[in-house]
Design a protein around this motif. Structure first.
Motif, short mmCIF file in Angstrom:
data_model
loop_
_atom_site.label_atom_id
_atom_site.label_comp_id
_atom_site.label_asym_id
_atom_site.label_seq_id
_atom_site.Cartn_x
_atom_site.Cartn_y
_atom_site.Cartn_z
N TRP A 154 49.18 39.97 80.95
CA TRP A 154 47.96 39.85 80.15
C TRP A 154 46.91 39.09 80.94
O TRP A 154 46.50 37.99 80.58
CB TRP A 154 48.25 39.14 78.83
CG TRP A 154 47.33 39.57 77.72
CD1 TRP A 154 47.47 40.63 76.90
CD2 TRP A 154 46.11 38.91 77.35
NE1 TRP A 154 46.41 40.70 76.02
CE2 TRP A 154 45.56 39.64 76.26
CE3 TRP A 154 45.42 37.79 77.80
CZ2 TRP A 154 44.37 39.29 75.64
CZ3 TRP A 154 44.22 37.44 77.18
CH2 TRP A 154 43.71 38.18 76.11
N ALA A 155 46.50 39.67 82.06
CA ALA A 155 45.52 39.03 82.94
C ALA A 155 44.17 38.95 82.22
O ALA A 155 43.55 39.97 81.93
CB ALA A 155 45.38 39.84 84.23
N PHE A 156 43.71 37.73 81.94
CA PHE A 156 42.51 37.61 81.13
C PHE A 156 41.24 38.03 81.87
O PHE A 156 40.25 38.38 81.25
CB PHE A 156 42.37 36.20 80.54
CG PHE A 156 42.30 35.08 81.54
CD1 PHE A 156 41.14 34.78 82.22
CD2 PHE A 156 43.42 34.29 81.78
CE1 PHE A 156 41.08 33.73 83.12
CE2 PHE A 156 43.37 33.23 82.67
CZ PHE A 156 42.19 32.95 83.35
N GLY A 157 41.29 38.03 83.21
CA GLY A 157 40.15 38.53 83.96
C GLY A 157 39.94 40.02 83.79
O GLY A 157 38.86 40.54 84.07
N TYR A 158 40.97 40.72 83.32
CA TYR A 158 40.89 42.16 83.09
C TYR A 158 40.54 42.48 81.64
O TYR A 158 40.53 43.64 81.24
CB TYR A 158 42.24 42.81 83.42
CG TYR A 158 42.50 42.98 84.90
CD1 TYR A 158 42.63 44.24 85.46
CD2 TYR A 158 42.63 41.88 85.74
CE1 TYR A 158 42.87 44.41 86.81
CE2 TYR A 158 42.87 42.03 87.10
CZ TYR A 158 42.99 43.29 87.62
OH TYR A 158 43.23 43.45 88.97
N ARG A 159 40.27 41.45 80.85
CA ARG A 159 40.00 41.65 79.43
C ARG A 159 38.72 40.97 78.99
O ARG A 159 38.57 40.55 77.84
CB ARG A 159 41.19 41.14 78.60
CG ARG A 159 42.41 42.04 78.71
CD ARG A 159 43.65 41.42 78.12
NE ARG A 159 44.72 42.42 78.02
CZ ARG A 159 45.50 42.78 79.01
NH1 ARG A 159 45.31 42.26 80.21
NH2 ARG A 159 46.45 43.68 78.84
N GLY A 160 37.79 40.83 79.91
CA GLY A 160 36.49 40.28 79.57
C GLY A 160 36.47 38.80 79.30
O GLY A 160 35.49 38.28 78.74
N LEU A 161 37.52 38.08 79.69
CA LEU A 161 37.62 36.65 79.38
C LEU A 161 37.46 35.76 80.61
O LEU A 161 37.64 34.54 80.51
CB LEU A 161 38.97 36.35 78.70
CG LEU A 161 39.18 37.02 77.33
CD1 LEU A 161 40.60 36.75 76.84
CD2 LEU A 161 38.16 36.49 76.33
N GLY A 162 37.13 36.35 81.73
CA GLY A 162 36.99 35.56 82.95
C GLY A 162 35.90 34.51 82.83
O GLY A 162 36.07 33.36 83.25
N GLU A 163 34.75 34.89 82.26
CA GLU A 163 33.63 33.97 82.16
C GLU A 163 33.95 32.77 81.25
O GLU A 163 33.69 31.62 81.65
CB GLU A 163 32.38 34.71 81.67
CG GLU A 163 31.69 35.55 82.74
CD GLU A 163 32.37 36.89 82.98
OE1 GLU A 163 31.88 37.67 83.82
OE2 GLU A 163 33.39 37.18 82.32
N PRO A 164 34.48 32.98 80.04
CA PRO A 164 34.83 31.80 79.22
C PRO A 164 35.83 30.86 79.88
O PRO A 164 35.68 29.63 79.81
CB PRO A 164 35.42 32.43 77.94
CG PRO A 164 34.82 33.79 77.88
CD PRO A 164 34.67 34.23 79.29
N PHE A 165 36.85 31.43 80.54
CA PHE A 165 37.84 30.58 81.19
C PHE A 165 37.22 29.83 82.37
O PHE A 165 37.54 28.66 82.60
CB PHE A 165 39.03 31.42 81.66
CG PHE A 165 40.08 31.60 80.61
CD1 PHE A 165 41.24 30.84 80.62
CD2 PHE A 165 39.92 32.52 79.59
CE1 PHE A 165 42.21 30.99 79.65
CE2 PHE A 165 40.88 32.69 78.61
CZ PHE A 165 42.03 31.92 78.63
N THR A 202 29.80 29.62 86.13
CA THR A 202 30.05 30.91 85.50
C THR A 202 29.08 31.96 86.02
O THR A 202 29.43 33.14 86.14
CB THR A 202 29.93 30.79 83.97
OG1 THR A 202 30.82 29.77 83.51
CG2 THR A 202 30.30 32.10 83.29
N ALA A 203 27.86 31.55 86.39
CA ALA A 203 26.90 32.48 86.96
C ALA A 203 27.43 33.10 88.25
O ALA A 203 27.12 34.26 88.57
CB ALA A 203 25.57 31.77 87.22
N ILE A 204 28.24 32.35 89.01
CA ILE A 204 28.83 32.90 90.23
C ILE A 204 29.72 34.08 89.89
O ILE A 204 29.64 35.16 90.51
CB ILE A 204 29.64 31.82 90.98
CG1 ILE A 204 28.77 30.64 91.37
CG2 ILE A 204 30.30 32.44 92.22
CD1 ILE A 204 29.55 29.47 91.96
N LEU A 205 30.57 33.92 88.89
CA LEU A 205 31.48 35.01 88.49
C LEU A 205 30.70 36.19 87.94
O LEU A 205 31.06 37.35 88.17
CB LEU A 205 32.47 34.51 87.44
CG LEU A 205 33.48 35.54 86.94
CD1 LEU A 205 34.35 36.06 88.09
CD2 LEU A 205 34.36 34.95 85.84
#
Length: 311
Positions: A154-165, A202-205
């Protein structure tokens, strides 16, 4: 030719000039330009500690070393995980990935990843002795997040959650944790000062993901950029950068800090060029440049903020 057999050909590694040497391969794997994401919040947390007259050299340096080690471990973990999931292909327009290009083997990269996390754990042992068991929770959560960003079922970067994390771990937790190991508390406006840091990191990501939006969509990697589209991602970038400056100003207008926090305005000229590139360009080289410049902006903004909260 494999990485263990004398180096890949120029065509295989996709880089200009001769095949990179072993040192260059490891630099590509570690990705030094990204390490501003771990250095910047430590600067701000330490600046807060200076302002509160709680600065401690040993814990500050250990927090810096641990943060950089976790960031390196995360970069290595992402390199292998994205390769295994098929997210890195020949169509990739971002910086080279060593596993996908055969510059280093999966085993080599994973071994280096665990060494990096082990070094972070050693820093954590010292910081736990200094600041107590909350450090264990912070460290374990940070390493788990680094592994789960691209890895696991359940990689969260693949589910639109990279920015919040990213906002939470490289902003709130990194700044707050750095202050905590020196001051022993989370008070004194720490959370407020961490918010603008979370915005710029987060702007970097966001730049990374808007650059990769087409290749990520093609490989099934559902980043936030893929979910909201290029226009929405560009708007998010602007909101994060503008929000960082607004939040920094609020530290003086509505918070516990002096007007020195407005020093961050000196970094505004360095926000203009990456902003223009993100808004206007879609090609890899331009957005890679925007990525580098956004990382530089993050470091400069945070250094100025650290100075402002310290004075």
């Amino acid at each position: 030719m494999s990485a263990g057999g004398g180096g890949p050909t120029q065509a295989a590694h996709g880089l200009p000039g001769a095949p990179p040497g072993i040192g260059e391969r490891w630099l590509l794997a570690i990705r030094p330009p990204t390490l501003t994401a771990s250095v910047a919040p430590v600067l701000v947390g330490s600046g807060l500690a200076v302002g509160a007259e709680r600065f401690a050299v040993g814990p500050a340096l250990a927090a810096l070393a641990g943060a950089v080690a976790i960031q390196i471990g995360a970069n290595l973990a992402n390199d292998v995980s994205d390769f295994r999931k098929g997210a890195d292909t020949a169509a990739r327009i971002g910086p080279p990935r060593v596993t996908q290009l055969g510059l280093l083997s999966e085993r080599q990269v994973l071994a280096a990843m665990w060494i990096a996390f082990a070094l972070a754990a050693l820093c954590g042992v010292y910081l736990t002795a200094v600041a107590g068991w909350p450090v264990v929770a912070i460290g374990l959560a940070s390493i788990a997040a680094a592994l789960a960003y691209s890895g696991g079922p359940w990689a969260f970067g693949y589910r639109g959650l990279g920015e919040p994390f990213t906002f939470v771990f490289f902003g709130l937790i990194a700044v707050g944790g750095t202050y905590f190991v020196q001051a022993g508390s989370w008070g004194g406006g720490v959370l407020q000062a961490a918010l603008p840091v979370g915005c710029t990191v987060t702007a970097i990501l966001v730049v990374n993901n808007v650059r990769d939006i087409e290749t990520d969509r093609a490989t099934g990697k559902r980043t936030l950029a893929v979910l909201i589209g290029r226009r929405g991602t560009r708007a998010l970038f602007l909101a994060l950068v503008a929000g960082a400056y607004a939040l920094a100003a609020s530290l003086w207008l509505a918070g516990p800090f002096a007007s020195w926090v407005l020093l961050v305005a000196l970094s505004l000229p360095f926000a203009m060029r990456p902003g223009r590139l993100v808004l206007r360009e879609t090609d890899g080289p331009s957005l890679n440049q925007a990525l580098r410049e956004t990382a530089q902006l993050h470091l400069l903004f945070s250094a100025l903020l650290a100075l402002g909260v310290a004075l």
